[in-house]
Every structure is written in C-alpha cells, then in structure tokens.
Scaffold this motif. Sequence first.
Motif, PDB file in Angstrom:
ATOM      1  N   LEU A   1       0.806  -1.224   0.000  1.00  0.00           N
ATOM      2  CA  LEU A   1       0.000   0.000   0.000  1.00  0.00           C
ATOM      3  C   LEU A   1       0.837   1.271   0.000  1.00  0.00           C
ATOM      4  N   ALA A   2       2.050   1.195   0.535  1.00  0.00           N
ATOM      5  CA  ALA A   2       2.868   2.394   0.704  1.00  0.00           C
ATOM      6  C   ALA A   2       3.311   2.978  -0.643  1.00  0.00           C
ATOM      7  N   LYS A   3       3.318   4.315  -0.723  1.00  0.00           N
ATOM      8  CA  LYS A   3       3.801   5.026  -1.905  1.00  0.00           C
ATOM      9  C   LYS A   3       5.208   5.589  -1.678  1.00  0.00           C
ATOM     10  N   THR A   4       5.543   5.794  -0.394  1.00  0.00           N
ATOM     11  CA  THR A   4       6.865   6.297  -0.024  1.00  0.00           C
ATOM     12  C   THR A   4       7.373   5.470   1.143  1.00  0.00           C
ATOM     13  N   VAL A   5       8.662   5.134   1.140  1.00  0.00           N
ATOM     14  CA  VAL A   5       9.219   4.278   2.186  1.00  0.00           C
ATOM     15  C   VAL A   5      10.458   4.906   2.794  1.00  0.00           C
ATOM     16  N   TYR A   6      10.484   4.971   4.128  1.00  0.00           N
ATOM     17  CA  TYR A   6      11.678   5.366   4.872  1.00  0.00           C
ATOM     18  C   TYR A   6      12.080   4.189   5.758  1.00  0.00           C
ATOM     19  N   ASP A   7      13.216   3.574   5.436  1.00  0.00           N
ATOM     20  CA  ASP A   7      13.724   2.446   6.216  1.00  0.00           C
ATOM     21  C   ASP A   7      14.714   2.981   7.247  1.00  0.00           C
TER      22      ASP A   7
ATOM     23  N   ARG B   1      17.844   7.544   8.766  1.00  0.00           N
ATOM     24  CA  ARG B   1      17.521   7.819  10.175  1.00  0.00           C
ATOM     25  C   ARG B   1      17.999   9.224  10.561  1.00  0.00           C
ATOM     26  N   LEU B   2      19.186   9.582  10.127  1.00  0.00           N
ATOM     27  CA  LEU B   2      19.737  10.904  10.426  1.00  0.00           C
ATOM     28  C   LEU B   2      18.921  12.000   9.737  1.00  0.00           C
ATOM     29  N   LEU B   3      18.487  11.716   8.514  1.00  0.00           N
ATOM     30  CA  LEU B   3      17.683  12.680   7.766  1.00  0.00           C
ATOM     31  C   LEU B   3      16.380  12.995   8.500  1.00  0.00           C
ATOM     32  N   LEU B   4      15.668  11.959   8.938  1.00  0.00           N
ATOM     33  CA  LEU B   4      14.392  12.176   9.624  1.00  0.00           C
ATOM     34  C   LEU B   4      14.586  12.726  11.030  1.00  0.00           C
ATOM     35  N   LYS B   5      15.700  12.432  11.622  1.00  0.00           N
ATOM     36  CA  LYS B   5      15.972  12.984  12.957  1.00  0.00           C
ATOM     37  C   LYS B   5      16.087  14.508  12.881  1.00  0.00           C
ATOM     38  N   ASN B   6      16.738  14.996  11.827  1.00  0.00           N
ATOM     39  CA  ASN B   6      16.949  16.430  11.678  1.00  0.00           C
ATOM     40  C   ASN B   6      15.791  17.143  10.980  1.00  0.00           C
ATOM     41  N   SER B   7      15.080  16.413  10.112  1.00  0.00           N
ATOM     42  CA  SER B   7      14.002  17.051   9.343  1.00  0.00           C
ATOM     43  C   SER B   7      12.792  16.128   9.234  1.00  0.00           C
ATOM     44  N   PRO B   8      12.112  15.832  10.341  1.00  0.00           N
ATOM     45  CA  PRO B   8      10.967  14.921  10.287  1.00  0.00           C
ATOM     46  C   PRO B   8       9.822  15.422   9.424  1.00  0.00           C
ATOM     47  N   GLU B   9       9.775  16.736   9.183  1.00  0.00           N
ATOM     48  CA  GLU B   9       8.691  17.303   8.375  1.00  0.00           C
ATOM     49  C   GLU B   9       8.730  16.831   6.926  1.00  0.00           C
ATOM     50  N   ILE B  10       9.847  16.209   6.523  1.00  0.00           N
ATOM     51  CA  ILE B  10       9.948  15.655   5.165  1.00  0.00           C
ATOM     52  C   ILE B  10       8.841  14.631   4.927  1.00  0.00           C
ATOM     53  N   ILE B  11       8.442  13.971   5.997  1.00  0.00           N
ATOM     54  CA  ILE B  11       7.382  12.968   5.893  1.00  0.00           C
ATOM     55  C   ILE B  11       6.136  13.562   5.255  1.00  0.00           C
ATOM     56  N   LEU B  12       5.864  14.830   5.548  1.00  0.00           N
ATOM     57  CA  LEU B  12       4.633  15.478   5.099  1.00  0.00           C
ATOM     58  C   LEU B  12       4.686  15.881   3.633  1.00  0.00           C
ATOM     59  N   ASN B  13       5.850  15.790   3.009  1.00  0.00           N
ATOM     60  CA  ASN B  13       6.027  16.292   1.641  1.00  0.00           C
ATOM     61  C   ASN B  13       6.104  15.178   0.611  1.00  0.00           C
ATOM     62  N   ASN B  14       5.690  13.961   0.990  1.00  0.00           N
ATOM     63  CA  ASN B  14       5.793  12.817   0.094  1.00  0.00           C
ATOM     64  C   ASN B  14       4.418  12.255  -0.230  1.00  0.00           C
ATOM     65  N   GLU B  15       4.393  11.447  -1.302  1.00  0.00           N
ATOM     66  CA  GLU B  15       3.143  10.774  -1.663  1.00  0.00           C
ATOM     67  C   GLU B  15       2.763   9.793  -0.559  1.00  0.00           C
ATOM     68  N   ILE B  16       1.526   9.787  -0.176  1.00  0.00           N
ATOM     69  CA  ILE B  16       1.058   8.942   0.920  1.00  0.00           C
ATOM     70  C   ILE B  16       0.349   7.696   0.359  1.00  0.00           C
ATOM     71  N   PRO B  17       0.313   6.634   1.172  1.00  0.00           N
ATOM     72  CA  PRO B  17       0.837   6.474   2.531  1.00  0.00           C
ATOM     73  C   PRO B  17       2.366   6.421   2.570  1.00  0.00           C
ATOM     74  N   VAL B  18       2.927   6.998   3.631  1.00  0.00           N
ATOM     75  CA  VAL B  18       4.354   6.944   3.883  1.00  0.00           C
ATOM     76  C   VAL B  18       4.614   5.826   4.883  1.00  0.00           C
ATOM     77  N   LEU B  19       5.457   4.879   4.513  1.00  0.00           N
ATOM     78  CA  LEU B  19       5.827   3.789   5.416  1.00  0.00           C
ATOM     79  C   LEU B  19       7.111   4.143   6.151  1.00  0.00           C
ATOM     80  N   ILE B  20       7.066   4.124   7.473  1.00  0.00           N
ATOM     81  CA  ILE B  20       8.245   4.332   8.306  1.00  0.00           C
ATOM     82  C   ILE B  20       8.576   2.989   8.935  1.00  0.00           C
TER      83      ILE B  20
END
Length: 429
Positions: free
Chosen positions: A43-49, A56-75
């Motif tokens: 189902l996911a359109k975007t994946v962050y492993d 991990r470092l990217l999302l730690k510093n800029s978690p708002e990136i999650i909001l700028n991707n095609e959904i659903p976003v899989l973390i």
Amino acid sequence: MKSANAYQKRIIDQLLKRNLEELPAILIEGAKAVGKTETCLQLAKTVYDLDNESIRLLLKNSPEIILNNEIPVLIDEWQLLPEVWSFVRHQVDQGLPAGSVLFTGSSIKVNSRIHSGAGRIIRMTLRPFSIEERQMSDRYLRVGDLLEMNQEQKISGITDKTLTDYLDEIFRSGFPGIRNKSEHARHLLLQSYVNNIVDHDFQENGFMIKKPESLLSWIKSYAAAIGTTTKFQTIWQAAMANNSESASRKTIEYYHEALKILDIIDEVPSFLPVGKIYSNLARAPKHFMLDPAIALEILGVDQAQLVNYKVPSYIGIFNQSFIGQLLESLVYQSLIVYAEANDAKLSHFRNHTGTHEVDFIIQKQNHLILFEVKADPEAKDSYVKHLNWFEELVKGEFEVTKVLLNTGKVAYTRNQDHVHVIPISMIGS
C-alpha cells in the motif's frame, strides 16, 4: 525483497486498506518475521527504512519531510528513531489527512517514555499465516458466515487433508520467509529465531537476562504446555526441576511478561460471562506460542518422533496428547486472526473443577461460536457433549453456533444436535 507479484495475500490486507481510508496513522505490530514490512509495502507510496543510518539521520533532523511525500508513507523500523513517532502523533492532533503514515517495527524498549499514541495512532497486529493464508483448501467455511448463520442452516464440504498433512503444515511454520524452504533450511532458520530471542531480542528491547539458562528452561517448559491451562506455578516448577541455574519467581514472572511483549507467547483469556452465568468459572488463560513450529524447535521434536509417537516423555508432563496440543495451536493461530477480522473476541471456557470446557469461543455481541478441536477424524457424541452443555447453560442470553473441528475429510451438520463438523483445513475468516 520479493516482487509485488510474489506477495501472499493476507487477511489483514483489506482491513488495513479500509482503515487507511479513514485514519491518519496506523502501526502494524507483531513478532519478527511475520511479514509486517512486506504487507505494508503493498500500500505504501513512499518508504523510509530507519535501519538505514543516513535515512535515520535525515528524519531525525528534518521529520517534516514525511509530510512532503506521496502517501501512505511507510516508516519501517520506527523504534530506531522514537522521535518520529512523537512527530507524527502531534501531526495527527493538527489534522494529518487520512492514510498518511504506516509504522512497522519491533517492540519499543521497555520503560521507554514514548507516548502510546492512544487515540491518535491505531494499532493492528499481524501474525503468522492462518489456515486460510496457508491455502490449505480451495473452499472455506468462514467465521463471518457462521456468525450470521441461523439454527436451521446446514453446511457441507470436502477436503483431502489428513492428520499427516496437518503435521506437515505445523512443521513448515506460518512464517512467510521460512515455510517454503527445505526441511533443513527451515530447521536452521527456526533454530536461529529461537536463539535470537535469548541472545538479541531481550537485550535489544531493554530486558536484562541475569540467568540465560533459566530463561531457556522456562521457555521450554512453556512450550510443552501450549494448548493447556496449566497453572503458572506448575510451568515454573517444571522449568526449575532440572535446572541448576534456578531463578526466583519474580524473575520468572519478568521473563513471562517480556515474552508477551515480544509477541513470542500469547494467552487466550477465559470467557467472561454476564447475567446468570457462573460463580464457578476458572479464570486461568490458555497458553500458546507465536507459532507451534517454534514450540517444536524449542523442545527439539522432529516430525519422525511425532508421527511415530516417540516424543520425549518430559513433554507429556502437562498433557498426554501432544499432537492434540499442536493441532489446537494451529487452530488458535487462525481463530485469533479470524476473530479480529470480524471485530469479535476470542476466549476459552473451563469451569473450576475441570469437568466442562470449550476449547475456543468467538464472541460478537450476543452471538457465540463454540469450538471443540480433535485430532480424531470421527465426530463422536462424547466430543461434542461440552458444546451441547454450554449451549443449554447460556440459553436465553446468547445465540450459539457449535463447531467440531477435526481431521476428517467431510464437512456436515449433525442432525441430532446441529453441531457443524468442519475439517480443520476448511475453517476460514
């Protein structure tokens, strides 16, 4: 990673898709190797492993990136960066759209201060393959239909499965990445799974092990008690009987809770009655493991021993019919999935004297499905007497459907008491 075409459909798929249409964030939880990531990838359109350090470092510093991707976003493996959980939880409060985020990963560390997410992030559990997901039949008699069935309706069906087929299936396991390997490879993978419980899973999740030998003894004792309501103290005493590295009761209880949190063991609660029913209800849970193949690996039992009735005598300390315990475990592994798929509850019944019991009860509002599980292909009167007794007991309070699950080849309804006899391979969601 397997291609989308190789994906084995799961019962949770449609439930997850439906929930994503209305809810902003969902956590798919469950033990390792049950297929959480692969299910969400459908189902996911975007994946962050988050197992990837750079991501991990990217999302730690800029978690708002999650909001700028095609959904659903899989973390995936979210527990490696708990801050992302808190970020999403706050976004839900601020109006995060439905179908935005999927979380998968292992249990969060014990004593972590991470917020539960209650009321914001819903949790769904993925388990090893059920009977239907194992594709044991080309036609199923479904729990959903049994819940709607009236007293006059009858069932029919046929299968070619025998007891040998069920035992083969139990040894294959319900793990997607293990069950289709060779017998040798399956053994190595299951052995590794068991070893990792002690060597890695406990410590990774913040549980301290002072005496590994005591933990292994306790797990082995619990594995021998699957499908029973053996008292916790009896399991503990059996574990300690031949173990030089004894542990205190407090330590054993600690192991017990840790294994539940890690989804290695599970317990079916006792049926909780209402109205006129019971002053003499036994409240002990029924014990199960994540997968009966895990129990067999822990106990060191191979298929030849089981088929030839040469199971080590110590395994029968709780129940003389170990094959029956395994079959009941296979059925449990399926009924818990089917109950959840039908928004129903699973329990068991046993009175305090042990004179009456029902292996499983699925309850949805005032409708009960009573299940008796037998390794015998026959449908003897003695096998269904507790089902009939229980139906009489709750008359006027519940609508009751009675089911005998056995290893026979024909599904039919008994004329004398309207018990539905269903081959185990044909029970579906």
